[in-house]
Design a protein around this motif. Structure first.
Motif, PDB file in Angstrom:
ATOM      1  N   ASN A 282       0.817  -1.232   0.000  1.00  0.00           N
ATOM      2  CA  ASN A 282       0.000   0.000   0.000  1.00  0.00           C
ATOM      3  C   ASN A 282       0.845   1.273   0.000  1.00  0.00           C
ATOM      4  O   ASN A 282       0.320   2.370  -0.067  1.00  0.00           O
ATOM      5  CB  ASN A 282      -0.958   0.001   1.198  1.00  0.00           C
ATOM      6  N   ASN A 303      -5.823  -0.441  -1.924  1.00  0.00           N
ATOM      7  CA  ASN A 303      -6.352  -0.765  -0.610  1.00  0.00           C
ATOM      8  C   ASN A 303      -7.601  -1.633  -0.725  1.00  0.00           C
ATOM      9  O   ASN A 303      -8.092  -1.897  -1.817  1.00  0.00           O
ATOM     10  CB  ASN A 303      -6.624   0.503   0.196  1.00  0.00           C
ATOM     11  N   GLU A 304      -8.097  -2.062   0.408  1.00  0.00           N
ATOM     12  CA  GLU A 304      -9.215  -3.011   0.407  1.00  0.00           C
ATOM     13  C   GLU A 304     -10.543  -2.380   0.040  1.00  0.00           C
ATOM     14  O   GLU A 304     -11.468  -3.070  -0.377  1.00  0.00           O
ATOM     15  CB  GLU A 304      -9.337  -3.630   1.796  1.00  0.00           C
ATOM     16  N   GLU A 305     -10.642  -1.063   0.228  1.00  0.00           N
ATOM     17  CA  GLU A 305     -11.915  -0.390  -0.065  1.00  0.00           C
ATOM     18  C   GLU A 305     -12.139  -0.286  -1.569  1.00  0.00           C
ATOM     19  O   GLU A 305     -13.251  -0.191  -2.044  1.00  0.00           O
ATOM     20  CB  GLU A 305     -11.926   1.032   0.521  1.00  0.00           C
ATOM     21  N   GLU A 306     -11.063  -0.299  -2.295  1.00  0.00           N
ATOM     22  CA  GLU A 306     -11.130  -0.149  -3.757  1.00  0.00           C
ATOM     23  C   GLU A 306     -11.798  -1.380  -4.380  1.00  0.00           C
ATOM     24  O   GLU A 306     -11.852  -2.443  -3.770  1.00  0.00           O
ATOM     25  CB  GLU A 306      -9.677   0.006  -4.258  1.00  0.00           C
ATOM     26  N   THR A 307     -12.280  -1.225  -5.605  1.00  0.00           N
ATOM     27  CA  THR A 307     -12.862  -2.352  -6.321  1.00  0.00           C
ATOM     28  C   THR A 307     -11.784  -3.417  -6.566  1.00  0.00           C
ATOM     29  O   THR A 307     -10.612  -3.087  -6.731  1.00  0.00           O
ATOM     30  CB  THR A 307     -13.487  -1.826  -7.639  1.00  0.00           C
ATOM     31  N   SER A 331      -5.933  -4.527  -5.736  1.00  0.00           N
ATOM     32  CA  SER A 331      -6.864  -3.694  -4.978  1.00  0.00           C
ATOM     33  C   SER A 331      -8.078  -4.520  -4.571  1.00  0.00           C
ATOM     34  O   SER A 331      -8.363  -5.563  -5.172  1.00  0.00           O
ATOM     35  CB  SER A 331      -7.306  -2.506  -5.838  1.00  0.00           C
ATOM     36  N   GLY A 332      -8.777  -4.026  -3.552  1.00  0.00           N
ATOM     37  CA  GLY A 332      -9.973  -4.708  -3.076  1.00  0.00           C
ATOM     38  C   GLY A 332      -9.668  -6.012  -2.384  1.00  0.00           C
ATOM     39  O   GLY A 332      -8.525  -6.256  -1.976  1.00  0.00           O
ATOM     40  N   ASN A 333     -10.698  -6.844  -2.237  1.00  0.00           N
ATOM     41  CA  ASN A 333     -10.462  -8.162  -1.658  1.00  0.00           C
ATOM     42  C   ASN A 333     -11.419  -9.194  -2.244  1.00  0.00           C
ATOM     43  O   ASN A 333     -12.400  -8.848  -2.894  1.00  0.00           O
ATOM     44  CB  ASN A 333     -10.513  -8.130  -0.130  1.00  0.00           C
ATOM     45  N   LYS A 369      -6.473 -10.203   0.190  1.00  0.00           N
ATOM     46  CA  LYS A 369      -6.618  -8.744   0.243  1.00  0.00           C
ATOM     47  C   LYS A 369      -5.623  -8.043  -0.666  1.00  0.00           C
ATOM     48  O   LYS A 369      -4.603  -8.636  -1.055  1.00  0.00           O
ATOM     49  CB  LYS A 369      -6.376  -8.265   1.676  1.00  0.00           C
TER      50      LYS A 369
END
Ligand code: GDP
Length: 410
Positions: A282, A303-307, A331-333, A369
């Protein structure tokens, strides 16, 4: 949010000790319980043994391990990186998914051509590096000569964080220039590190190299320069560490450590350095992709919030689990049971299992993740270079292309 991961590759000219070092990294991180010997063909990374007994290890293309430092546990993913540019596709695909490299040099052979090639390839990808000068116990070992070659052959500015105590048969340990301590490995397996005062006959050399370390940091790092020039500020270990981290990650300097993997000396400080100086996923710039519908270029935060977006960097067939896609998640998880899209084929599929590859086993994990390297089962038709994304938003990542070899004219 914490990203306690380092995705590293180990690059080396054949025989520099990459297999031995990898084995030791796995040993000290607790992944394997007995030190193997490449000469007996029984190391984890040894190809014949792997094909015979474990199959999965080499074909998995990545091994995950954990290192505890200052009460935090860090996940270190070691991505298999061929040392030779002849394996251009292999080199390229590993450089695409790793974030940094450890370059291993033989203390008596110095910087050799295969490392040189992959080094410049890594440089093109903006990858941070740490150097480990191995085989300090070997006849002709010369730490300072290799430092010089890093400068002249690799166009890099080496930053020695240690100097060796003795060399060849008399290689005893290391002087840590930051802590200002001498480190010795006393037991055969190198598990116990004894910290001592610097021996008197090394005082002069230590002072000289510590001064060089500080001056180089001040030259390349503005914040450290301010501190260094201000006589009222007491320079702390923390300040030095932070400056090394910044210069390593901006690739203006390359931290250099040394030891002997074979004699089990110097490996734990290398693990610490991987955590201290190399970037977490990150910390890297956002990743570029293309919206498959609109063709617009988009930037994805790591990051995890991203698609969700990820790149398949290898497809392997496992005897027991069938087809596995090695995936770098950018990105995302994802969770097992999730439906994701293969952007190339336009088909979606359900992930049945998410696995983490360890040295001799695979671990089923709940989720993958941003920043992780995992293996997926349940994939259909996935190929190396495929982008996977959420079904809501199809994101095409830059695929893996074969680079032209870097030819250096000296
Ligand atoms: P790779 O080809 O880079 O994977 O190198 P290996 O790990 O297979 O090592 C090549 C040879 O060097 C083997 O015979 C090792 O035992 C030996 N070797 C590896 N590390 C060291 C070391 O630190 N000191 C000495 N003297 N030999 C080493």
């Amino acid at each position: 949010m914490k990203y306690n991961t380092r995705n590293i590759g180990i690059i080396a000219h054949v025989d520099a000790g990459k297999t031995t070092l990898t084995e030791r990294l796995l040993y000290y991180t607790g992944m394997i319980h007995k030190i193997g010997n490449v000469d007996d063909g029984n190391t984890t990374m040894d190809k014949d043994i792997q094909e015979k007994n474990r199959g999965i290890t080499i074909s998995s293309a990545a091994i995950s391990t954990q290192w505890k430092k200052d009460d935090n546990v860090f996940n270190i993913n070691i991505i298999d990186t061929p040392g030779h540019i002849d394996f251009a596709v292999e080199v390229e695909r590993s450089l695409r998914v790793l974030d940094s490299v450890v370059a291993v040099f033989c203390a008596s052979s110095g910087v050799q051509p295969q490392t040189e090639n992959v080094w410049f390839q890594a440089e093109k990808h903006g990858i941070s590096k740490i150097c480990f000068i191995n085989k300090m116990d070997r006849i002709g070992a010369d730490f300072f000569a290799v430092l010089n070659e890093i400068r002249t052959k690799l166009d890099a500015v080496p930053l020695a964080l240690q100097i060796p105590i003795g060399s060849e048969n008399n290689f005893e340990g290391i002087i840590d220039l930051i802590k200002q301590k001498a480190l010795y490995w006393i037991d055969e397996n190198g598990e116990t590190i004894i910290e001592k005062e610097i021996p008197e006959n090394y005082h002069l050399e230590t002072n000289e190299w510590r001064m060089k370390l500080m001056e180089t940091l001040a030259e390349f790092d503005e914040a450290f320069f301010e501190t260094f020039m201000n006589s009222e500020i007491q320079i702390s270990e923390e300040m030095i560490l932070e400056a090394i981290k910044r210069t390593c990650q901006s690739r203006s300097l390359v931290p250099v450590l040394c030891g002997s993997a074979f004699k089990n000396k110097g490996v734990q400080p290398l693990l610490d350095a991987i955590i201290d100086y190399l970037p977490a996923p990150n910390q890297l710039p956002s990743i570029n992709g293309k919206d498959a519908k609109t063709e617009e270029t988009i930037e994805l935060e790591r990051n995890e919030e991203e698609t969700f977006s990820g790149l398949v960097f290898k497809v392997v067939i496992d005897k027991h689990m069938g087809k596995l896609a090695m995936l770098r998640i950018y990105s995302g998880n994802i969770k097992s049971g999730d439906t994701v899209l293969n952007v190339r084929t336009g088909e979606s599929f359900r992930i049945s299992r998410i696995l983490q590859m360890q040295s001799d086993k695979t671990l089923t994990i709940e989720e993958g993740k941003a920043g992780d390297i995992v293996a997926l089962t349940g994939i259909k038709d996935a190929k190396t270079g495929d982008s996977l994304s959420s079904i809501e938003r199809a994101v095409l990542l830059e695929s893996i292309t074969i680079p032209a070899p870097v030819i250096r004219v000296s």
